[in-house]
Scaffold this motif. Sequence first.
Motif, PDB file in Angstrom:
ATOM      1  N   ASP A  25       0.973  -1.191  -0.071  1.00  0.00           N
ATOM      2  CA  ASP A  25       0.004  -0.065   0.161  1.00  0.00           C
ATOM      3  C   ASP A  25       1.098   1.363   0.132  1.00  0.00           C
ATOM      4  N   VAL A  26       1.969   1.300   0.415  1.00  0.00           N
ATOM      5  CA  VAL A  26       3.061   2.289   0.455  1.00  0.00           C
ATOM      6  C   VAL A  26       4.283   2.091  -0.581  1.00  0.00           C
ATOM      7  N   ILE A  27       4.642   3.009  -1.328  1.00  0.00           N
ATOM      8  CA  ILE A  27       6.033   2.861  -1.902  1.00  0.00           C
ATOM      9  C   ILE A  27       7.130   3.814  -1.492  1.00  0.00           C
ATOM     10  N   THR A  28       7.964   3.391  -1.733  1.00  0.00           N
ATOM     11  CA  THR A  28       8.978   4.432  -1.346  1.00  0.00           C
ATOM     12  C   THR A  28      10.008   4.837  -2.597  1.00  0.00           C
ATOM     13  N   MET A  29      10.488   6.214  -2.320  1.00  0.00           N
ATOM     14  CA  MET A  29      11.075   6.744  -3.628  1.00  0.00           C
ATOM     15  C   MET A  29      12.242   7.633  -3.079  1.00  0.00           C
ATOM     16  N   ASP A  30      13.103   7.670  -3.945  1.00  0.00           N
ATOM     17  CA  ASP A  30      14.240   8.569  -3.573  1.00  0.00           C
ATOM     18  C   ASP A  30      14.103  10.031  -4.480  1.00  0.00           C
ATOM     19  N   ILE A  31      13.803  11.113  -3.934  1.00  0.00           N
ATOM     20  CA  ILE A  31      13.718  12.352  -4.486  1.00  0.00           C
ATOM     21  C   ILE A  31      14.705  13.333  -4.591  1.00  0.00           C
ATOM     22  N   LYS A  32      15.877  12.774  -3.950  1.00  0.00           N
ATOM     23  CA  LYS A  32      17.148  13.818  -3.891  1.00  0.00           C
ATOM     24  C   LYS A  32      17.424  14.497  -5.060  1.00  0.00           C
ATOM     25  N   ALA A  33      17.156  13.670  -6.334  1.00  0.00           N
ATOM     26  CA  ALA A  33      17.975  14.126  -7.330  1.00  0.00           C
ATOM     27  C   ALA A  33      16.915  15.542  -8.007  1.00  0.00           C
ATOM     28  N   HIS A  34      15.606  15.555  -7.379  1.00  0.00           N
ATOM     29  CA  HIS A  34      14.495  16.685  -7.726  1.00  0.00           C
ATOM     30  C   HIS A  34      14.752  17.777  -6.659  1.00  0.00           C
ATOM     31  N   VAL A  35      15.441  17.443  -5.738  1.00  0.00           N
ATOM     32  CA  VAL A  35      15.662  18.896  -4.747  1.00  0.00           C
ATOM     33  C   VAL A  35      16.998  19.528  -5.150  1.00  0.00           C
ATOM     34  N   TYR A  36      16.664  20.590  -5.724  1.00  0.00           N
ATOM     35  CA  TYR A  36      18.013  21.160  -6.128  1.00  0.00           C
ATOM     36  C   TYR A  36      18.691  22.217  -5.264  1.00  0.00           C
ATOM     37  N   GLU A  37      17.916  22.746  -4.245  1.00  0.00           N
ATOM     38  CA  GLU A  37      18.628  23.232  -3.143  1.00  0.00           C
ATOM     39  C   GLU A  37      17.537  23.220  -2.107  1.00  0.00           C
ATOM     40  N   ALA A  38      18.020  23.286  -0.794  1.00  0.00           N
ATOM     41  CA  ALA A  38      17.109  23.262   0.264  1.00  0.00           C
ATOM     42  C   ALA A  38      17.959  23.660   1.619  1.00  0.00           C
ATOM     43  N   GLU A  39      17.187  24.488   2.448  1.00  0.00           N
ATOM     44  CA  GLU A  39      17.895  25.032   3.735  1.00  0.00           C
ATOM     45  C   GLU A  39      16.986  25.218   4.537  1.00  0.00           C
ATOM     46  N   LEU A  40      17.206  25.021   5.897  1.00  0.00           N
ATOM     47  CA  LEU A  40      16.608  25.306   6.981  1.00  0.00           C
ATOM     48  C   LEU A  40      17.035  26.269   7.948  1.00  0.00           C
ATOM     49  N   THR A  41      16.705  27.493   8.289  1.00  0.00           N
ATOM     50  CA  THR A  41      17.237  28.220   9.361  1.00  0.00           C
ATOM     51  C   THR A  41      15.880  28.497  10.334  1.00  0.00           C
ATOM     52  N   GLY A  42      16.379  29.235  11.440  1.00  0.00           N
ATOM     53  CA  GLY A  42      15.242  29.392  12.435  1.00  0.00           C
ATOM     54  C   GLY A  42      14.039  29.939  11.669  1.00  0.00           C
ATOM     55  N   LYS A  43      14.233  30.692  10.894  1.00  0.00           N
ATOM     56  CA  LYS A  43      13.018  31.659  10.368  1.00  0.00           C
ATOM     57  C   LYS A  43      12.052  30.687   9.406  1.00  0.00           C
TER      58      LYS A  43
END
Lengths: 622, 255
Positions: free
Chosen positions: B180-198
């Motif tokens: 019922d659940v499939i897994t997928m690697d999306i790393k190649a589709h995420v070009y930039e990502a950053e998490l700061t406090g804000k």
Amino acid sequence: MRRQALSDRILMQVDKPARYTGGEYNSVVKDKSRIAVRFVMCFPDVYEIGMSHLGMQILYGMLNTYDDVWCERVFSPWTDLDRIMRDENIPLFALESQEPVKDMDFLGITLQYEMCYTNILQILDLAGIPFMAADRTWDDPIVIGGGPCSYNPEPISDFFDMFYIGEGETKYRELIDLYKACKEAGEDRHSFLVKAAGLGGIYVPMLYDVAYNEDGTISSFKPNTENVPSVIKKEIVKDISGAYYIEKPIVPFIKVTQDRVVLEIQRGCIRGCRFCQAGQLYRPVRERDVESLKKKALELLNNTGQEEISLSSLSSSDYSKLEELVDFLIDECNDRSVNISLPSLRIDNFSVDAMSKVQDVKKSSITFAPEAGSQHMRDVINKGITEEHILKGARLAFEAGWTRIKLYFMLGLPGESNEDIEEIAVLSDKIAREFFDAVPKEKRINGPVQIVTSASFFVPKPFTPFQWAPQDTKDSFREKAYILRQAVMAQLNQKRIKFNWHETDVSVLEGILARGDRKLNAAILRAYKKGCMYDAWSDTYRDDLWMESFDECGIDISFYTTRARGLDEIFPWDFIFCGVNKEYLKSEWLRSKEAVVTPNCAVKCNGCGAAAYGVGICTERG
Amino acid sequence: MVSGYALKEVKSLNRDNRIKVRIKFSKHGPVKFVGHLDFMRFFQKAIRRAKIDIAYSEGFSPHQIMSFATALGVGVETDGDYLDIEVMSTPDCVRMKDELNAVVVDGVRIENVTVLPDGTPNAMSSVAAAGYKLYRRDGLDFNDEVIEAADRVLNSDTLIIRKENKKAKKKGRAIEGVNDVITMDIKAHVYEAELTGKAFTCLVDASSAGNVRPMTILELIYAEAGLELDPLDIQIVRCDLYREENGRLVTLDHV
Ligand code: SF4
């Protein structure tokens, strides 16, 4: 950015959140520090219905032309938000300022149909305003009702401080000035109400006492306070062309029922159909000047960007300059790629021609409202059309390429026999035959004829000749629908006729409330407390709860519905003067029993009483 | 009296003479609750109010030739979304922008108007990526556990998401706990990502083939932190839309 009354979290959880956020194009936001009187106009139904109502837009626009007044809007929160507001104790708010309704000076509620009465209580409840006018203080807004149902306000008289009887354009300025003066002078709320009752057109229920006979009918209806009029005369606009008309209608974000510019071409109706309340209430007929309508049409289209314009009136075909106006609109709208809709037109050469220019004959349908199947019944209701008219109109439509016809009828009209009912099926069939006769086989490119025959159940209304008539019972309604269905099935072209009919339960409730008296207030409040709301919606309508409420309040519903009323009975609404007088209605009632027709105002004045206003057709005809 | 620009004769002009125009707009505040279809209707009316000589389709109910790059969900704000329209004559872009800004509502702004060279593919088919900013609706910062978890999630070699196996479900072959659940690697589709406090910001694939929802990544981060994420607590803002040009991402109005 305007602060919202509802958190994003709540807005994300409810259906169509844009119902509650305001900010639509042309909605009016004022600087409240410069405003003396805050008015909130309420249509007690869901946003999409309320925003489609022309009268509310006119009053909203008019009140906002006053520099010292800010008029805002509020609608019934849909059941999803209703639940959240109760759970989280969020007070009902006006759309423009997002501030609580309770903090406003006036809450104006438009009463377009009886089935919204429990929604009025929802509004008061969520706003935190006491249900009973008698329990209110200066901390509460003045709750004022208006619209067609205010012509019998008695079933909801406890919940309103006042009713405005008649057309809204005339008295609001005076009423607001009086309010300001009373507040400044530090007068109490009651004394303001007494003074308001003297302005004319204003009915303050708590200033009147009703006494009853043993049989439950009214023995007397009198003011209980000095200087309060015993008859309330409806207000009307004398110079309709010069009266305020909307300049910048609000353009809703979400799709509303009337998603178009609406041009009111005239008020009132010359036809005296005996079942029709609007036809009597808004007499005399007053036409708007065609030149100013043309200008208005373009102004409204420019100011809104709407892609459709519609004409509004009770019977557009009777407007004397209709051809000129429609030709103008067709020209202009074609250039602008604007659609035109032409409702309530009689089907004749002109209208078929005009409609074939503005509609796609393949996709649209033509509507007839013969209201009754037999000539006898059409004479009883004074419909003023013959079978020949109908068949000729249908033929014109078929020759122009239409194949879909919608027919509207009523069941349960006074004096109706089974044969009269069967005639509805016969007439539907004759129209189908007309098609096969008018359109030769090789020309039936748009397919064969499709007829939709709809029947609603007749509900007698105040201020009509049928206000004396007994309403049918639920069982009788069902039986009549069955007879008609059988009759349709017996027709030659039965496969081409689709028959449908309305709910019977709601017709009964509508009948109780329409001709109800003050005794119903308690039952309506009880029904609301049991959970009745959105009674106009079949999914939410709870007939069982309503019937329980009537029972528990000792109300015999047949007293209001099926009872035959005596000719001299005092009706709960008799204290209102709407122009058309009771004597005239009585004579029309008696004529209907003989199936005698009465000519319309354009043919002959019948002295209905509306000439008392000294305007419109009554004076123009000389 | 203004008679509108869309004259009948002009309307029947050859399609080739029409000019394609791209409009970039932003949408903030309460108007974010107006859904995509209603917002399209809003734009159609605004274009009429501004008297832009937009092209119409033929027929009984002519409609404006207009298409949006992509839909914006209810409640989502945007700094840069796009729609393409076709007009009957070469417009003055600055004037068109001003005229439109004069007839829109609070919270909506036309950022720029660009004439598209012949043969430019339409906005919808060109979208390759989208930038997003996500922050807490209560105005507070993301807490330290989330910031630390983001570090681990965003620096790992894979980004594994789990999603419902729609195919199996549709065919009625989904078995709970099995397929019922499939897994997928999306790393190649995420070009930039950053998490700061804000805020959490990212640039992700927005093409029809590999579209990534930014909330999915934030959910992964919260899961890593051992916290439950209620999507209703998060405001999403789309920052811009991009297309690909010679292997580079450029904004849609860069033509
Ligand atoms: S007074 Fe005569 S003309 Fe005037 S509305 Fe009545 S019937 Fe018509």
